[in-house]
Design an enzyme around this catalytic site. Structure first.
Site, PDB file in Angstrom:
ATOM      1  N   SER A 271      -4.488   2.796  -6.615  1.00 10.38           N
ATOM      2  CA  SER A 271      -4.396   4.262  -6.677  1.00 10.38           C
ATOM      3  C   SER A 271      -5.249   4.812  -7.818  1.00 10.38           C
ATOM      4  CB  SER A 271      -2.943   4.713  -6.886  1.00 10.38           C
ATOM      5  OG  SER A 271      -2.140   4.280  -5.814  1.00 10.38           O
TER       6      SER A 271
ATOM      7  N   ASN B 231      -4.507   0.576   6.075  1.00  8.20           N
ATOM      8  CA  ASN B 231      -3.269  -0.121   5.737  1.00  8.20           C
ATOM      9  C   ASN B 231      -2.215  -0.057   6.837  1.00  8.20           C
ATOM     10  OD1 ASN B 231      -3.782   2.559   4.563  1.00  8.20           O
ATOM     11  ND2 ASN B 231      -1.598   2.544   4.082  1.00  8.20           N
TER      12      ASN B 231
ATOM     13  N   GLN C 180      -7.010  -2.987   1.290  1.00 10.50           N
ATOM     14  CA  GLN C 180      -6.472  -3.827   2.361  1.00 10.50           C
ATOM     15  C   GLN C 180      -7.463  -4.897   2.806  1.00 10.50           C
ATOM     16  OE1 GLN C 180      -3.443  -4.047   3.818  1.00 10.50           O
ATOM     17  NE2 GLN C 180      -2.610  -2.453   2.521  1.00 10.50           N
TER      18      GLN C 180
ATOM     19  N   HIS D 175      -2.049  -6.757  -6.091  1.00 12.43           N
ATOM     20  CA  HIS D 175      -0.789  -7.126  -5.410  1.00 12.43           C
ATOM     21  C   HIS D 175      -0.915  -7.192  -3.898  1.00 12.43           C
ATOM     22  CE1 HIS D 175       0.985  -3.166  -3.985  1.00 12.43           C
ATOM     23  NE2 HIS D 175       0.006  -2.725  -4.750  1.00 12.43           N
TER      24      HIS D 175
ATOM     25  N   THR E 145      -4.883  -0.647 -24.089  1.00 10.46           N
ATOM     26  CA  THR E 145      -4.983  -2.108 -24.217  1.00 10.46           C
ATOM     27  C   THR E 145      -4.938  -2.746 -22.835  1.00 10.46           C
ATOM     28  OG1 THR E 145      -3.961  -1.994 -26.379  1.00 10.46           O
ATOM     29  CG2 THR E 145      -3.918  -4.146 -25.283  1.00 10.46           C
TER      30      THR E 145
ATOM     31  N   CYS F 161      11.380   9.107   8.444  1.00  9.15           N
ATOM     32  CA  CYS F 161      12.297   8.702   7.380  1.00  9.15           C
ATOM     33  C   CYS F 161      11.709   7.581   6.546  1.00  9.15           C
ATOM     34  CB  CYS F 161      13.631   8.241   7.956  1.00  9.15           C
ATOM     35  SG  CYS F 161      14.521   9.596   8.679  1.00  9.15           S
TER      36      CYS F 161
END
Ligand SMILES: *Cc1c(COP(=O)(O)O)cnc(C)c1O
Length: 395
Positions: A71, A151, A179, A201, A237, A324
Site C-alpha cells: 500500500s 488480487n 500479486q 507477505h 529506521t 459483507c
C-alpha cells in the site's frame, strides 16, 4: 482437515524467510545508520538484501526503496508521479477500474486536488488492452498505473506492451506487482516498467514490509518526514529483520518459480474444471491469462459470506467479494467492473492456492464447496424462486 486457500490475502511465512529474519532480531540488532560495528553489520545486510531484490527484478540496487508494504509503495509511486506531472502542468492519470484500493483511493485523493483520472473499463475477462491505454493517453498524461495481476480474479495484464506504449509516449508507467511477484517473471527493463510495488507477505515473507522500484532519475516524493534513510525517500529506521526476510523469501520464490507455478496451476485447473460443473455458476477472470493459484467463481442464488462461514466450519479458509465480506454495502468493484450484476457478485468465492496445497486438499475443497453450495441453495428463498420460474436465472 484444515485447508488454507486464501493466499491472495496473505501467505504463511516460509522456513527460509523465518530463518533469515531471526539473527537480525538478536545477534545483529543494530541500526544501519550507526557508525559502530553493530550498526555497520546491519547496514551491510541491508545492502545485500537490496542487491538480491535488484538482481531478481533486473534493476540496480539504488533504484529500490524499502517501504512498509504494498500500500505504501503504491501511494508513494502515484503521488511522486503526480508531483512531477504537476510541475510540468500535466494533471491527467490513467488507471483501470479493477485496481487495488491502495491505488484507487490514492487516485480519488488526487482527483480532489484537481487531477483528472481516467479509469479504463476492462473486458469481461478482466483484461485491459494496450490499445485502450494508447488511445487514452493525452498530452497532459503524467502517469499510467495498471496492476500486473489482479488480487481478486487473477487476471494478468499485458504490462510489457502497455509499458512499451508509455515509453514511446514519454509517460511514466507504474505497476502494482504485489500479486504477480511470487508467480510471474519480472524484469523492469524488458517490461518497460518505471515504478513497481511489491509486498513481502504475499510471497511467504513477513507482513509490514514491501518495496518500491523507481527508475533512476525519477524524483520520489516522501510521504513521511524524518531522517535520510533510503536515500531520503523513506525516512524512519529500516525494518531490518523484515527486509532481510523479504529478500530471502523473494529469492526463494524466484528460484522455484517454474516448478511452483506448474504445481499450483495444475491444482487450480482441477478446481476450475470441477467447479465449472456446478449448475448456474460462472468462472470470473480469464482462463489463459490467470495467476497460477487463483480460482474465482460466482454461484447464483447464494450469499458469499454465508458460504465462507459454512466453509470455515469445515476447516476451509477462503474469501469472497460479497458486500459483507468486503466490509461495505457494495460487492467487489472488480466483479462489478467485469459486468457481474450485484446479485451474482454477492455469490462469489475466491480460492487462492500456493505450492504447499496438496491434491488431497483440492479433493476436499471440491467436495465441501459443492456440498455447501447445494445446502445453501436449498435453504435460499431466492433459489426457490429461480427453480419455480418466478425469477429468471441469470447464469
Ligand atoms: C495485498 C495487496 C496490496 C497491499 O499490500 P500491503 O502490503 O498489504 O499493504 C496492494 N495491491 C495488491 C494487488 C495486493 O494484493
Amino acid at each position: 482437515m484444515k485447508v488454507y486457500a486464501d493466499n491472495a490475502a496473505t501467505t504463511r511465512m516460509s522456513r527460509v524467510a523465518i530463518d533469515a529474519m531471526l539473527p537480525f532480531m538478536d545477534t545483529f540488532y543494530g541500526n544501519p545508520s550507526s557508525l559502530h560495528s553493530v550498526g555497520q553489520e546491519a547496514a551491510e545486510a541491508l545492502q545485500k538484501a537490496r542487491e538480491i531484490m535488484a538482481q531478481h527484478l533486473g534493476c540496480e540496487a539504488r533504484e529500490i526503496t524499502f517501504t512498509s508494504g504494498g500500500s505504501e509503495a503504491d501511494n508513494q509511486a502515484i503521488l511522486s508521479a503526480a508531483v512531477l506531472g504537476e510541475k510540468k502542468g500535466k494533471k491527467h492519470i490513467i488507471s483501470t477500474k479493477i485496481e487495488h484500493h491502495a491505488v484507487l483511493h490514492t487516485l480519488d485523493k488526487l482527483s480532489k486536488q484537481g487531477f483528472e483520472i481516467t479509469l479504463l473499463d476492462v473486458h469481461e475477462n478482466g483484461i485491459v488492452t494496450p490499445q485502450q491505454v494508447a488511445s487514452a493517453i493525452r498530452e497532459e498524461t503524467c502517469l499510467v498505473t495498471i496492476m500486473y495481476a489482479n488480487n481478486e480474479i487473477g487476471t494478468i495484464q499485458p504490462i510489457a506492451e502497455i509499458g512499451a506504449i508509455c515509453k514511446e509516449k514519454g509517460v511514466l508507467f507504474h505497476t502494482d506487482a504485489v500479486q504477480a511477484a511470487p508467480h510471474l517473471p519480472i524484469n523492469v527493463n524488458e517490461q518497460n516498467i518505471d515504478m513497481l510495488s511489491l509486498a513481502a507477505h504475499k510471497f511467504h515473507g513477513p507482513k509490514g514490509v514491501g518495496m518500491l522500484y523507481s527508475r533512476k532519475g525519477i524524483l520520489l516524493t516522501k510521504i513521511i518526514e524524518g531522517g535520510s534513510q533510503e536515500r531520503g525517500n523513506r525516512p524512519g529506521t529500516e525494518n531490518i529483520p523484515g527486509i532481510i526476510s523479504m529478500a530471502a523469501a523473494f529469492e526463494d520464490a524466484c528460484t522455484h518459480m517454474d516448478e511452483n507455478s506448474a504445481k499450483v496451476s495444475a491444482l487450480r485447473d482441477k478446481l476450475i474444471e470441477e467447479l465449472s460443473k456446478v449448475p448456474h455458476s460462472i468462472l470470473n477472470g480469464d482462463l489463459e491469462h490467470r495467476l497460477p493459484g487463483n480460482v474465482n467463481f460466482c454461484f447464483e442464488g447464494i450469499e458469499g459470506e454465508a458460504l465462507l462461514l459454512q466453509l470455515d466450519r469445515k476447516g476451509i479458509c477462503a474469501s469472497s467479494g460479497s458486500a459483507c465480506a468486503s466490509g461495505s454495502l457494495d460487492p467487489s468493484h472488480v466483479l462489478l467492473a467485469i459486468g457481474r450484476p450485484h446479485e451474482i457478485a454477492h455469490g462469489s468465492l475466491r480460492l487462492s492456492l500456493c505450492e504447499s496445497n496438496t491434491e488431497e486438499e483440492i479433493d476436499y475443497l471440491l467436495k465441501v464447496v459443492t456440498e455447501e453450495v447445494e445446502y445453501l441453495r436449498n435453504m435460499s428463498p431466492v433459489w426457490r424462486d429461480l427453480v419455480s420460474g418466478k425469477k429468471q436465472f441469470m447464469l
